[in-house]
Design a protein around this motif. Structure first.
Motif, PDB file in Angstrom:
ATOM      1  N   ASP A  57       0.738  -1.223   0.019  1.00 38.11           N
ATOM      2  CA  ASP A  57      -0.205   0.035  -0.219  1.00 38.11           C
ATOM      3  C   ASP A  57       0.780   1.344  -0.074  1.00 38.11           C
ATOM      4  N   GLY A  58       2.104   1.201  -0.027  1.00 36.30           N
ATOM      5  CA  GLY A  58       3.222   2.260   0.005  1.00 36.30           C
ATOM      6  C   GLY A  58       3.536   2.800   1.282  1.00 36.30           C
ATOM      7  N   SER A  97       6.713   7.796   1.058  1.00 40.27           N
ATOM      8  CA  SER A  97       5.664   7.047   1.063  1.00 40.27           C
ATOM      9  C   SER A  97       4.895   7.690  -0.048  1.00 40.27           C
ATOM     10  N   LYS A 101       3.683   6.018  -3.758  1.00 39.17           N
ATOM     11  CA  LYS A 101       2.273   5.896  -4.427  1.00 39.17           C
ATOM     12  C   LYS A 101       2.224   6.709  -5.588  1.00 39.17           C
ATOM     13  N   GLN A 107      -0.750   6.209  -8.252  1.00 38.05           N
ATOM     14  CA  GLN A 107      -1.993   6.922  -7.728  1.00 38.05           C
ATOM     15  C   GLN A 107      -2.078   8.070  -8.193  1.00 38.05           C
ATOM     16  N   LEU A 112      -4.053  11.908  -3.129  1.00 37.49           N
ATOM     17  CA  LEU A 112      -3.241  11.724  -1.998  1.00 37.49           C
ATOM     18  C   LEU A 112      -3.111  13.010  -1.161  1.00 37.49           C
TER      19      LEU A 112
END
Length: 117
Positions: A57-58, A97, A101, A107, A112
């Motif tokens: 999930d990062g 992180s 992502k 993403q 985010l």
């Protein structure tokens, strides 16, 4: 099946080696240098093997372990040091992180950025 992790970097006190995953070469040199210093100093202090990795999930994970016959490795001290590193470098790990992502997981950055505010 165990969650797959992608190792960013790590240091091994037994082989006196540092590893950096070439997938992350686009990171700024200052970040790569900071990671190098962080990993090497960690293993100099407590021994064993120290890695910084990304979960699926990062999220950034810090892991340390040692050979079974390493009498100098102190599991309690290494755990305390992991906590200290995580606390002192929280901003770095949050940025890494986010980088993972966006550039590895692809993403949408708008979701985010709002999530982190």
């Amino acid at each position: 099946m165990e969650n797959e992790k992608m190792v960013l970097c790590g240091a091994n006190s037994y082989e006196m080696k540092y590893y950096f995953n070439e997938t992350f070469n686009a990171l700024p040199d200052s970040i790569k240098d900071e990671l190098h210093i962080l990993c090497v100093l960690f293993t100099e202090e407590v021994g064993g093997v120290f890695t910084i990795a990304f979960e699926e999930d990062g999220n950034v994970v810090l892991e340390t372990n040692a050979d079974d016959d390493d009498i100098y490795y102190d599991e309690v001290s290494s755990g305390l040091m992991v906590s200290e590193v995580r606390r002192k470098r929280q901003e770095l790990f949050e940025s890494l992180s986010l980088y993972y992502k966006v550039f590895i997981l692809k993403q949408d950055i708008s979701g985010l950025v709002n999530e982190n505010e």
